[in-house]
Enzyme design. Structure first.
Site, short mmCIF file in Angstrom:
data_model
loop_
_atom_site.label_atom_id
_atom_site.label_comp_id
_atom_site.label_asym_id
_atom_site.label_seq_id
_atom_site.Cartn_x
_atom_site.Cartn_y
_atom_site.Cartn_z
N CYS A 1 -3.89 58.19 -95.10
CA CYS A 1 -4.83 58.65 -95.15
C CYS A 1 -6.19 57.29 -95.13
O CYS A 1 -7.28 57.66 -95.86
CB CYS A 1 -4.74 58.65 -97.00
N GLU B 1 -10.49 65.06 -91.76
CA GLU B 1 -9.57 64.21 -91.74
C GLU B 1 -9.05 65.04 -90.52
O GLU B 1 -8.16 65.99 -90.40
CB GLU B 1 -8.68 64.25 -92.78
N1 LIG Z 1 -4.48 58.98 -101.56
C1 LIG Z 1 -3.68 58.20 -100.86
O1 LIG Z 1 -2.86 57.29 -101.78
C2 LIG Z 1 -3.13 59.49 -99.94
C3 LIG Z 1 -1.96 58.56 -99.25
C4 LIG Z 1 -0.72 59.93 -98.30
C5 LIG Z 1 -1.63 61.17 -98.02
N2 LIG Z 1 -2.48 61.45 -98.55
C6 LIG Z 1 -3.38 62.51 -98.22
O2 LIG Z 1 -2.11 64.07 -98.23
C7 LIG Z 1 -2.70 64.65 -97.43
C8 LIG Z 1 -1.49 64.80 -96.38
O3 LIG Z 1 -0.40 64.98 -97.37
P1 LIG Z 1 0.25 66.46 -97.44
O4 LIG Z 1 -0.10 67.74 -95.85
O5 LIG Z 1 1.66 66.61 -97.62
O6 LIG Z 1 -0.34 66.84 -98.40
P2 LIG Z 1 -0.59 68.34 -99.44
O7 LIG Z 1 -1.36 68.66 -100.34
O8 LIG Z 1 -0.22 69.78 -98.68
O9 LIG Z 1 1.02 68.57 -100.40
C9 LIG Z 1 1.08 67.58 -101.01
C10 LIG Z 1 2.58 68.04 -101.87
O10 LIG Z 1 1.22 68.89 -102.60
C11 LIG Z 1 2.34 69.85 -102.85
N3 LIG Z 1 1.59 70.86 -102.89
C12 LIG Z 1 1.34 71.94 -101.59
N4 LIG Z 1 0.99 72.75 -102.42
C13 LIG Z 1 0.76 73.07 -104.03
C14 LIG Z 1 0.10 73.77 -104.96
N5 LIG Z 1 -0.74 74.45 -104.70
N6 LIG Z 1 1.01 73.05 -106.11
C15 LIG Z 1 1.29 71.67 -106.47
N7 LIG Z 1 1.89 71.23 -105.61
C16 LIG Z 1 1.57 72.17 -103.50
C17 LIG Z 1 3.71 69.56 -101.57
O11 LIG Z 1 4.31 70.48 -101.37
C18 LIG Z 1 3.17 68.26 -101.70
O12 LIG Z 1 4.12 68.15 -102.50
C19 LIG Z 1 -3.78 64.40 -96.36
O13 LIG Z 1 -5.00 64.38 -97.30
C20 LIG Z 1 -3.08 62.51 -96.67
O14 LIG Z 1 -4.91 62.13 -96.68
C21 LIG Z 1 -3.40 60.64 -99.39
O1 LIG Z 2 -0.92 58.43 -96.60
C1 LIG Z 2 -1.43 56.32 -96.45
C2 LIG Z 2 -0.77 56.24 -97.73
O2 LIG Z 2 -0.91 54.99 -98.92
C3 LIG Z 2 -0.69 55.07 -96.06
S1 LIG Z 2 -0.16 53.51 -97.07
O3 LIG Z 2 -0.25 53.32 -98.76
O4 LIG Z 2 -1.27 52.35 -96.30
O5 LIG Z 2 1.12 52.91 -96.59
#
Ligand SMILES: NC(=O)c1ccc[n+]([C@@H]2O[C@H](COP(=O)([O-])OP(=O)(O)OC[C@H]3O[C@@H](n4cnc5c(N)ncnc54)[C@H](O)[C@@H]3O)[C@@H](O)[C@H]2O)c1
Ligand SMILES: O=C[C@H](O)CS(=O)(=O)O
Length: 489
Positions: free
Chosen positions: A295, A392
């Site tokens: 992220c 992204e």
């Molecule tokens: N800001 C942060 O700390 C951070 C850290 C890691 C990832 N991310 C973000 O996460 C994204 C990638 O992760 P992803 O593909 O797993 O994201 P996603 O939003 O597709 O899924 C995240 C979680 O939400 C669940 N989910 C999906 N649809 C849902 C619904 N309708 N209701 C409830 N839960 C639901 C999924 O099963 C999963 O467990 C990227 O956009 C990344 O930037 C942010």
């Molecule tokens: O994907 C984003 C996570 O927050 C990674 S980290 O927290 O920077 O390790």
């Protein structure tokens, strides 16, 4: 570092194919299961229960039933149990790292780092548990005292993503338990085992039944129950902005506390006076960690005219040296993406950039290693009309945009609805403070490309979310402030 097979991990009890509810390992009520694949080989490594609202409600009820007793434990007791969970992880880093690479695909060294980071977050909040203090405020009344206490909010619902399947949950579970809350976790269906691991850790450490519960299944169904059940007093979500906004809306009717760690579109600004080698090495670390599936990865490089060609050449030279392969193979620095859909998105961004005048300096196509692999890519002459400027990418693609004045660089960096992380490289002190003030993001790396650590508040602004995880701030969202006006003195 020792490499463990799926069967080694399963036999050792770390890889669990059930859900953890009320201290028991259970299947879905209807026996439904979901297959989990190794992203590198696309072969199935196991299954998980595919549960819905009924099982989720049962987990919430178990968490509620455990809440009163758990909230009455002492800070020292909670700190001790969290400390044990952290130590169990530290004592088993290699086998747990193998489980993470098996389900997520990242290179083993990165997986080990993630497990250690998760243990460090748990340890951090073990210590923070002892510092959740109240206040006595000077009273305006002669016969009254003003007291302030901080109390656990209650049952917490946590939903997490696949890219950092262990550490993302660590900075939710640990502050929740430290505060005296109980929790129901739903990990990503792509990487469930590092989420289910928290049930194993809780059981091994002696955390009472019902305090930690882990369910796997349909996100919409599980999320629907977590957001709409009045017993759940807080939702903490890490994932896409799209899903975060959905959960935000779904939580309104039961007025829950919310923490949202959402999507990013991080800019990196390289000014003419930057230390070139420092900028390139940190650009590599900040862009290609987890094969760009992070992220806080740089999505857009803004490079000032005077250093543009040198930076582009040196970055390309370093990226060319990166070894791509199965995360278990020695020396691999870039693994597979999580699945073929992720590769398709990266490919669409690259093709769009090429169609709009982008110049591919390296890579630019799917990797011969397999359907989930993409070549590490560097694109020059990127322009604001490209998809890669606004979305992204979440893959191993470095897009280089050119700018002339400082203000142009800052304005370009801020031209996004996101605001999670940003980075810039300069040796000019006055510019450092000017640009740090002007950039609209929750976190900024200055002459640094990787900034995440438990000591610092992690989180974003705008469409990147609300709340902070880690640091002394990370536990606040799991507490309610209560004011006592004590009269008759
Ligand atoms: N800001 C942060 O700390 C951070 C850290 C890691 C990832 N991310 C973000 O996460 C994204 C990638 O992760 P992803 O593909 O797993 O994201 P996603 O939003 O597709 O899924 C995240 C979680 O939400 C669940 N989910 C999906 N649809 C849902 C619904 N309708 N209701 C409830 N839960 C639901 C999924 O099963 C999963 O467990 C990227 O956009 C990344 O930037 C942010
Ligand atoms: O994907 C984003 C996570 O927050 C990674 S980290 O927290 O920077 O390790």
């Amino acid at each position: 570092m020792t490499v463990y097979t799926r069967d080694d991990i399963k036999a050792a009890g770390w890889l669990r194919e059930e859900n953890y509810i009320g201290g028991a390992w259970v299947a879905a009520d209807d026996g439904r299961t979901y297959g989990v694949d190794d992203p590198a080989t696309e072969t199935q490594i196991g299954t998980i229960p595919w549960v819905g609202r009924t099982e989720t409600k049962r987990a919430i009820d178990a968490a509620q039933a455990a809440f009163t007793a758990w909230s009455m434990t002492t800070a020292g007791e909670r700190a001790g149990l969290l400390g044990r969970m952290a130590q169990i992880v530290r004592d088993n880093l290699d086998i747990l790292a193998s489980m993470l690479t098996l389900e997520q695909g990242k290179p083993l060294a990165e997986a080990r780092n993630e497990m250690k980071l998760g243990a460090d977050y748990i340890q951090w909040f073990a210590e923070e548990a002892r510092r959740i203090n109240g206040e006595i405020i000077p009273s305006p009344w002669k016969d009254r005292q003003i007291l302030v206490t901080r109390e656990p909010v209650g049952v917490v619902g946590a939903i997490s993503p696949w890219n950092f399947p262990f550490s993302m949950l660590s900075r939710k579970i640990a502050p929740a338990l430290a505060a005296g809350c109980t929790i129901v976790i739903k990990p990503s269906e792509f990487t469930p085992y590092c989420g289910l691991l928290y049930g194993v850790l809780a059981g091994m450490a002696g955390v009472p039944a019902g305090v930690v519960n882990v369910v796997t299944g349909d996100g919409a169904a599980v999320g629907g129950e977590l957001t709409q059940n009045p017993l759940v007093r807080k939702i903490t979500f890490t994932g896409s902005t799209r899903v975060g906004k959905l959960l935000y809306k779904q939580s309104a009717d039961t007025m829950k506390k919310l923490s949202m760690e959402l999507g990013g579109n991080a800019p990196t600004i390289i000014f003419d006076d930057a230390d070139l080698e420092l900028a390139v090495e940190n650009a590599i670390a900040g862009k290609f960690r987890n094969t760009g599936q992070t992220c806080v990865c740089t999505n857009r490089f803004y490079v000032q005219d005077g250093i543009y060609d040198a930076f582009a050449a040196r970055l390309t030279e370093r990226v060319r040296q990166m070894k791509v392969g199965n995360g278990f193979d020695a020396g691999v620095e870039q693994g597979p993406l999580i699945n073929q859909a992720a590769v398709a998105k990266v490919e669409a961004h690259v093709q769009d950039a090429k169609a709009k005048g982008g110049r591919v300096l390296l890579g630019g196509k799917r990797h011969a290693l397999g359907a989930t692999f993409y070549e590490p890519t560097v694109i020059a002459d990127a322009t604001p009309d490209m998809l890669i400027a606004h979305e992204e990418t979440f893959g191993p693609v470095a897009a280089l945009f050119r700018f002339t004045t400082e203000q142009e660089g800052v304005d370009a960096a801020n031209a996004t609805e996101f605001g999670l992380a940003a980075y810039f490289f300069t040796k000019d002190l006055a510019r450092t403070f000017r640009v740090a003030r002007a950039i609209q993001s929750g976190m900024i790396g200055i002459n640094a490309g990787v900034i995440t650590t438990p000591e610092a508040p992690f989180g974003g602004v705008k469409d990147s979310g609300i709340g902070r995880e880690g640091s002394t701030h990370g536990v606040e969202d799991y507490l309610n402030i209560k004011y006592l006006s004590l009269g008759g003195l």
